[in-house]
Design a protein around this motif. Sequence first.
Motif, PDB file in Angstrom:
ATOM      1  N   UNK A  14      30.645 -14.442 166.239  1.00 36.98           N
ATOM      2  CA  UNK A  14      30.743 -15.486 165.228  1.00 36.98           C
ATOM      3  C   UNK A  14      30.122 -15.044 163.911  1.00 36.98           C
ATOM      4  N   UNK A  15      29.734 -13.758 163.831  1.00 37.71           N
ATOM      5  CA  UNK A  15      29.086 -13.224 162.633  1.00 37.71           C
ATOM      6  C   UNK A  15      29.709 -11.890 162.262  1.00 37.71           C
ATOM      7  N   UNK A  16      29.498 -11.494 161.023  1.00 37.76           N
ATOM      8  CA  UNK A  16      29.874 -10.159 160.575  1.00 37.76           C
ATOM      9  C   UNK A  16      28.746  -9.207 160.941  1.00 37.76           C
ATOM     10  N   UNK A  17      28.979  -7.942 161.106  1.00 37.62           N
ATOM     11  CA  UNK A  17      30.304  -7.330 161.024  1.00 37.62           C
ATOM     12  C   UNK A  17      31.136  -7.599 162.281  1.00 37.62           C
ATOM     13  N   UNK A  18      32.423  -7.430 162.161  1.00 37.86           N
ATOM     14  CA  UNK A  18      33.408  -7.565 163.255  1.00 37.86           C
ATOM     15  C   UNK A  18      33.518  -9.007 163.752  1.00 37.86           C
ATOM     16  N   UNK A  19      33.512  -9.931 162.816  1.00 39.37           N
ATOM     17  CA  UNK A  19      33.714 -11.342 163.154  1.00 39.37           C
ATOM     18  C   UNK A  19      34.985 -11.512 163.998  1.00 39.37           C
ATOM     19  N   UNK A  20      34.902 -12.338 165.024  1.00 39.70           N
ATOM     20  CA  UNK A  20      36.029 -12.704 165.893  1.00 39.70           C
ATOM     21  C   UNK A  20      36.434 -11.591 166.872  1.00 39.70           C
TER      22      UNK A  20
END
Length: 196
Positions: free
Chosen positions: A72-78
Amino acid sequence: MTSHAPAFYFPAPRAQKFCSQCGTPITQRIPPDDNRVRDVCDHCGAVHYQNPRNVVGVLPVWGDKILLCRRAIEPRYNKWTLPAGFMELGETSAQGAMRETQEEAGAQIELGPLYTVIDVPHAEQVHLFYLAKVLSEDLFPGPESLEADFFAIDEIPWGELAFRTVITTLEHYVEDRKQGVFPVHHYDIPIPYPKQ
């Protein structure tokens, strides 16, 4: 199970401009009796060392399934990942791995042996993953995860995984599972090729 959180990421800066001891601008040079360029304060003499950061996590197994969390966060959201994050001061790598699993998946685990030790020099990190047995299928993901779920080996979303350290750890597990032997794997992740 799902939860909602803002999708932002504020990494702590690695480069310093001012001395944390006296506030004077710092310079980069090789201090006496050293062999590397360091951030040095020419006013008070402080040498500001930078060291790799440890990322700790688990490869959690429930029966014949693996627990993954969707970021639910960056980096690599989702994207999907193993429960992991930066080790905190004052905790062991095992304590950090268990804490991250609780924070990201809300999973109850029994921590197993160290499984992968991955040097990631271009990111200034070392990643350590432990094997873990999940004790209950109840999951309560925290604010850093959109959801957490179990995947059979043939359901692993390979194209949707967040990090190469997660991919390689899972690849080792898939191969080792065939033999039923899970040795410690120590290797490095090279600098990624630039996108063309």
